[in-house]
Scaffold this active site. Structure first.
Site, PDB file in Angstrom:
ATOM      1  N   GLY A  89      41.262  45.120  49.316  1.00  0.00           N
ATOM      2  CA  GLY A  89      39.870  45.359  48.924  1.00  0.00           C
ATOM      3  C   GLY A  89      38.973  45.447  50.144  1.00  0.00           C
ATOM      4  O   GLY A  89      39.162  44.719  51.121  1.00  0.00           O
ATOM      5  N   GLU A  90      37.971  46.317  50.067  1.00  0.00           N
ATOM      6  CA  GLU A  90      36.997  46.422  51.163  1.00  0.00           C
ATOM      7  C   GLU A  90      36.044  45.238  51.176  1.00  0.00           C
ATOM      8  O   GLU A  90      35.274  45.075  52.113  1.00  0.00           O
ATOM      9  CB  GLU A  90      36.201  47.728  51.032  1.00  0.00           C
ATOM     10  CG  GLU A  90      37.022  48.950  51.368  1.00  0.00           C
ATOM     11  CD  GLU A  90      36.205  50.234  51.348  1.00  0.00           C
ATOM     12  OE1 GLU A  90      35.013  50.186  50.949  1.00  0.00           O
ATOM     13  OE2 GLU A  90      36.760  51.281  51.702  1.00  0.00           O
ATOM     14  N   LYS A  91      36.081  44.408  50.138  1.00  0.00           N
ATOM     15  CA  LYS A  91      35.204  43.224  50.122  1.00  0.00           C
ATOM     16  C   LYS A  91      35.455  42.384  51.367  1.00  0.00           C
ATOM     17  O   LYS A  91      34.541  41.830  51.952  1.00  0.00           O
ATOM     18  CB  LYS A  91      35.468  42.417  48.864  1.00  0.00           C
ATOM     19  CG  LYS A  91      34.954  41.024  48.972  1.00  0.00           C
ATOM     20  CD  LYS A  91      34.324  40.552  47.715  1.00  0.00           C
ATOM     21  CE  LYS A  91      33.693  39.209  47.938  1.00  0.00           C
ATOM     22  NZ  LYS A  91      34.653  38.241  48.472  1.00  0.00           N
ATOM     23  N   LEU A 120      43.262  35.984  39.504  1.00  0.00           N
ATOM     24  CA  LEU A 120      42.939  37.411  39.466  1.00  0.00           C
ATOM     25  C   LEU A 120      41.722  37.705  38.595  1.00  0.00           C
ATOM     26  O   LEU A 120      41.550  37.109  37.536  1.00  0.00           O
ATOM     27  CB  LEU A 120      44.151  38.190  38.948  1.00  0.00           C
ATOM     28  CG  LEU A 120      45.438  38.009  39.769  1.00  0.00           C
ATOM     29  CD1 LEU A 120      46.572  38.840  39.166  1.00  0.00           C
ATOM     30  CD2 LEU A 120      45.220  38.389  41.235  1.00  0.00           C
ATOM     31  N   MET A 131      45.663  36.198  46.537  1.00  0.00           N
ATOM     32  CA  MET A 131      45.890  34.756  46.456  1.00  0.00           C
ATOM     33  C   MET A 131      45.755  34.297  45.000  1.00  0.00           C
ATOM     34  O   MET A 131      45.562  33.117  44.726  1.00  0.00           O
ATOM     35  CB  MET A 131      44.922  34.000  47.373  1.00  0.00           C
ATOM     36  CG  MET A 131      45.149  34.356  48.843  1.00  0.00           C
ATOM     37  SD  MET A 131      44.639  33.078  49.999  1.00  0.00           S
ATOM     38  CE  MET A 131      42.898  33.001  49.672  1.00  0.00           C
ATOM     39  N   HIS A 179      40.721  42.495  41.500  1.00  0.00           N
ATOM     40  CA  HIS A 179      42.152  42.594  41.828  1.00  0.00           C
ATOM     41  C   HIS A 179      42.840  43.631  40.927  1.00  0.00           C
ATOM     42  O   HIS A 179      43.689  44.403  41.389  1.00  0.00           O
ATOM     43  CB  HIS A 179      42.850  41.256  41.593  1.00  0.00           C
ATOM     44  CG  HIS A 179      42.381  40.144  42.465  1.00  0.00           C
ATOM     45  ND1 HIS A 179      41.708  39.059  41.982  1.00  0.00           N
ATOM     46  CD2 HIS A 179      42.507  39.955  43.795  1.00  0.00           C
ATOM     47  CE1 HIS A 179      41.441  38.225  42.977  1.00  0.00           C
ATOM     48  NE2 HIS A 179      41.897  38.754  44.090  1.00  0.00           N
ATOM     49  N   SER A 203      37.052  35.497  43.572  1.00  0.00           N
ATOM     50  CA  SER A 203      37.595  34.318  42.876  1.00  0.00           C
ATOM     51  C   SER A 203      36.663  33.132  43.079  1.00  0.00           C
ATOM     52  O   SER A 203      36.567  32.254  42.225  1.00  0.00           O
ATOM     53  CB  SER A 203      38.980  33.971  43.415  1.00  0.00           C
ATOM     54  OG  SER A 203      39.828  35.077  43.263  1.00  0.00           O
ATOM     55  N   ARG A 204      35.969  33.092  44.217  1.00  0.00           N
ATOM     56  CA  ARG A 204      35.090  31.948  44.504  1.00  0.00           C
ATOM     57  C   ARG A 204      33.804  31.979  43.678  1.00  0.00           C
ATOM     58  O   ARG A 204      33.101  30.969  43.619  1.00  0.00           O
ATOM     59  CB  ARG A 204      34.778  31.869  46.010  1.00  0.00           C
ATOM     60  CG  ARG A 204      35.992  31.447  46.839  1.00  0.00           C
ATOM     61  CD  ARG A 204      35.641  31.167  48.286  1.00  0.00           C
ATOM     62  NE  ARG A 204      36.745  30.572  49.004  1.00  0.00           N
ATOM     63  CZ  ARG A 204      37.582  31.209  49.832  1.00  0.00           C
ATOM     64  NH1 ARG A 204      37.431  32.504  50.050  1.00  0.00           N
ATOM     65  NH2 ARG A 204      38.563  30.567  50.444  1.00  0.00           N
TER      66      ARG A 204
HETATM   67  O1  PAF Z   1      42.426  38.614  50.696  1.00  0.00           O
HETATM   68  C1  PAF Z   1      43.229  37.760  50.312  1.00  0.00           C
HETATM   69  O2  PAF Z   1      43.304  37.424  49.130  1.00  0.00           O
HETATM   70  C2  PAF Z   1      44.133  37.095  51.343  1.00  0.00           C
HETATM   71  O3  PAF Z   1      43.480  36.904  52.558  1.00  0.00           O
HETATM   72  C3  PAF Z   1      45.475  37.821  51.550  1.00  0.00           C
HETATM   73  C4  PAF Z   1      45.270  39.223  52.129  1.00  0.00           C
HETATM   74  C5  PAF Z   1      46.210  37.923  50.231  1.00  0.00           C
HETATM   75  C6  PAF Z   1      46.345  37.057  52.533  1.00  0.00           C
HETATM   76  O4  PAF Z   1      46.605  35.765  52.077  1.00  0.00           O
END
Ligand code: PAF
Length: 292
Positions: free
Chosen positions: A159-161, A40, A37, A44, A198-199
């Protein structure tokens, strides 16, 4: 595995994406998709690096997916920085940033929904995040199914997160006969063990210090459960420890079977297990998980 140089491109439409993937296919190149999303961070970019080890060309999608946010959640304020994202992706050797508009992704009149299990059938979308964010996995399943279909990649890297999300995506791909192989990559953590997210950008300095306790508490709880302590007691202690560390609320802290996220019927761990949590500090909701 990346083969040769490719000029980095930002692509906005499914038609353009398909035409580029078609060119790559005709040239015999393999393709990886990294769904994100945006906003980055190193986590990512690590996924992109892992994708580049396994495929000749990498597409990173950057799309803040409205269908996975509830009305009260942070869709409006979710960090967006597409220019910076494009620079970072170009630097690490990603070939395409696929950043469609909402209308491109969800054409007017679109009504199809996807459910990866419900209360009757069970499945990895039930409970945990699924209980606290009931709209989330339907939205994730829909957008991921669309992205997999749009990109037609050989592999897709997650990601496994977001462990529960990874299990939901694996189930989705299996149930819908999607041929793309789903790859999970271990969580990237900072020097204190905090999972990159990102949060994390929302956290003040004091909140960051509290957030950094979360992984320590999970690790300690996991060790107790692995040593044979009954799971419910370990979960309760971890819940209290997260609040004591300074979090405002804990949605859940749970030790579950790693693959289907079911509880351990005997109350003690048998086989592969995962400890998962979601907790809120100020206006930020953090999730984390690790193998037990
Ligand atoms: O993990 C994320 O960033 C989102 O849930 C994804 C997999 C890109 C779907 O919008």
């Amino acid at each position: 595995m990346s083969a040769g140089n490719e000029t980095f491109r930002v692509v906005r439409t499914v038609a353009d994406l398909r035409s580029i993937v078609g060119e790559w296919r005709r040239a015999g190149l393999s393709v990886a998709l990294v769904p994100t999303m945006g906003a980055l961070h190193a986590g990512h970019l690590h996924l992109v690096a892992e994708a580049l080890k396994r495929a000749d060309r990498v597409i990173t999608s950057v799309f803040v997916n409205p269908t996975q946010f509830a009305a009260h959640e942070d869709l409006g304020t979710y960090p967006r920085q597409q220019e910076r994202d494009a620079e970072l992706l170009a630097e690490v050797g990603c070939a395409v940033m696929f950043a469609p508009t909402v209308d491109e992704m969800y054409a007017p009149g679109a009504v199809t929904k996807i459910s990866v299990g419900d209360a009757e059938t069970g499945g990895p979308s039930q409970g945990l995040e699924g209980a606290f964010r009931p709209q989330m996995f339907g939205g994730v399943a829909l957008v991921v199914a669309k992205l997999l279909n749009q990109a037609q990649a050989d592999i897709a890297v997650f990601g496994e997160k977001d462990w529960q999300q990874l299990m939901v995506v694996r189930r989705l791909a299996l149930d819908l006969d999607i041929p793309t192989e789903i790859i999970g990559v271990p969580t990237v953590r900072d020097e204190t063990g905090l999972a990159l997210s990102s949060r994390n950008a929302y956290l003040s300095a004091e909140e960051l210090a509290v957030a950094r306790r979360l992984n320590v508490i999970l690790k300690e709880a996991g060790e107790k459960a692995r040593a044979g302590r009954p799971v419910p007691g370990v979960e309760r202690e971890a819940y209290d420890a997260i609040l004591k560390a300074g979090f405002d609320t804990v949605d859940y802290v749970a030790i579950r079977r790693a693959d289907d996220l079911d509880v351990f019927p005997s109350g003690v761990i048998e086989g592969e297990a995962r400890i998962l949590t979601a907790a809120r500090i100020g206006r930020t909701r953090l999730i984390d998980n690790m193998a037990v």
